[in-house]
Write an enzyme that holds these catalytic residues in place. Sequence first.
Site, mmCIF file in Angstrom:
data_model
loop_
_atom_site.group_PDB
_atom_site.id
_atom_site.type_symbol
_atom_site.label_atom_id
_atom_site.label_comp_id
_atom_site.label_asym_id
_atom_site.label_seq_id
_atom_site.Cartn_x
_atom_site.Cartn_y
_atom_site.Cartn_z
ATOM 1 N N ASN A 23 5.748 8.925 3.658
ATOM 2 C CA ASN A 23 5.847 9.293 2.252
ATOM 3 C C ASN A 23 6.450 10.686 2.108
ATOM 4 O O ASN A 23 5.984 11.649 2.729
ATOM 5 C CB ASN A 23 4.459 9.284 1.618
ATOM 6 C CG ASN A 23 4.075 7.927 1.083
ATOM 7 O OD1 ASN A 23 4.385 7.580 -0.050
ATOM 8 N ND2 ASN A 23 3.398 7.142 1.918
ATOM 9 N N HIS A 83 0.839 -1.202 0.000
ATOM 10 C CA HIS A 83 0.000 0.000 0.000
ATOM 11 C C HIS A 83 0.872 1.250 0.000
ATOM 12 O O HIS A 83 1.890 1.328 0.685
ATOM 13 C CB HIS A 83 -0.909 0.020 1.230
ATOM 14 C CG HIS A 83 -2.132 0.854 1.037
ATOM 15 N ND1 HIS A 83 -2.090 2.237 1.020
ATOM 16 C CD2 HIS A 83 -3.429 0.517 0.820
ATOM 17 C CE1 HIS A 83 -3.301 2.706 0.818
ATOM 18 N NE2 HIS A 83 -4.140 1.689 0.693
ATOM 19 N N HIS A 84 0.450 2.250 -0.785
ATOM 20 C CA HIS A 84 1.213 3.489 -0.888
ATOM 21 C C HIS A 84 1.236 4.256 0.435
ATOM 22 O O HIS A 84 2.120 5.099 0.657
ATOM 23 C CB HIS A 84 0.625 4.373 -1.992
ATOM 24 C CG HIS A 84 1.654 5.156 -2.760
ATOM 25 N ND1 HIS A 84 2.801 5.658 -2.178
ATOM 26 C CD2 HIS A 84 1.707 5.525 -4.066
ATOM 27 C CE1 HIS A 84 3.507 6.311 -3.096
ATOM 28 N NE2 HIS A 84 2.878 6.240 -4.242
ATOM 29 N N ALA A 85 0.304 3.994 1.324
ATOM 30 C CA ALA A 85 0.345 4.627 2.645
ATOM 31 C C ALA A 85 1.553 4.173 3.444
ATOM 32 O O ALA A 85 2.002 4.875 4.351
ATOM 33 C CB ALA A 85 -0.934 4.311 3.425
#
Length: 483
Positions: free
Chosen positions: A329, A140-142
């Site tokens: 991120n 997941h990009h989170a």
Amino acid sequence: MSQLTSVDAVFLNAETDTTRAHIAGLGVVDPATCPGGRLTADALADLISRRAHLAPRPLRRRLVQVPLGLDRPYWEDDPEFDPARHISEVTLPRPGDDDQLSRLVAALHERPLDRSRPLWELVLIHGLAGGRAAVYMKVHHAAIDGVMAAEALAALLDLSPDERDVPADDVAPQRAPGTAEMMRDGLLRMAGHPLASALSVVRSVPHLDDVPGVGSLPGVGRVARLARGVLGRTEHPAADTTAAPPTPFNRPIGARRAVAFGELPLDDVKRVGRALGGSVNDVVMALCATALRTWLDKRGELPAGPLVAGVPISLRRPGRGAEDAAEGNMTSILAAPLATHVADPADRFTAVRADMDRMKRRFTASGGWVRDLSALVPAPFAGAATKLALLAAPMTGMRPLNLIVSNVPGPQFPLFLGGARVLAYYPISLVTDLSGGLNITVFSYDGTIDVGIITCRDLVPDPSELVDHLHDALGELTELLRD
């Protein structure tokens, strides 16, 4: 303890029935050098179990929600962490060709991740032609950005079929705060949010004309210039107010995905760049411009002006990997014109190179706007605000970008996974209504540029056509060198 940043939370909140916010990689491997000549799920589970502490956030930490959604979630080490729960195996029927593999990867990419455990999944794919296997892994990009993804890969890969020794896991498991502490801190953060939001506004207003889609709105440029004048930033490069034109891949996306992949010779790309006076990234952007021009022109959909490409840019600082990783991120978006409207190949390359140089200079002064804007909305309302933005985009016809194009440099030597030589690594990213239903990501590895394309299947049913156009585009630029 580690809490999601406001940017992390945007990726978490962005998921809907049609939008998945994970990124993935498809590694094609030769298992001949594995023990017994076969890569197994058990071997991969054992490898990840022994090395997960080298990349704990994406691999072994799970989400812990704050009661009533008062604050952003926390990360903690999963007390029941078992890599085998994240790994599955499938075998392609004969002939095991690339078309079958791309359809399987598209179907895997459509599935959401289980939020009750660490946010990753791995599928080992047997039966590829030539005795090859493939490893599809999504995260997941989170939990991860591009640089963190490279670090996670480095944790699992080796320089030879023989696995290297790694340091032992001697760090105590990380735990999220207790319920009372999370609620207390959430309430305190909400109380202080007006001040924090005001500071974010002060930081972001001078750069509003850099925000894709916002900069072209009436009056925004004037407000941003006024703010820069007040702050004494008179040397700020001129804004680009190019609006993203309508295209077939800038319509509301559906839940289905299509995937294509291929390779370009890195030496040829470098040779073109040296001869024409540009970087590898300039050549990649020019190739994408040509491929998209061809694809659109064949359909009678070529806009009169340039497309607008979103180019992810890392904000991480060299030498601060561990410190920056704790901050979550650290990615922003550079919005650049893509000269699909220029007919002559040499002029098109020149335009792409000039546009990228100009936008990079501007980005240096304004790259933090993603972080500042994501922090404007209080955590309890951020999820609804993100989903509203995604829903409003297709309803209002708003097009901040036409597509995403990303170029990730990688190692120029062979790597091994569980003893298997990695032959290619194709990045598979995400599509949204805000960024367009087309994403082209390239990764340079061991003498090639590996291309991964993902699309909304309803809008671009066969992205392999774009891979073919990229090859033709490189041939076109190579021909220029002979003239």
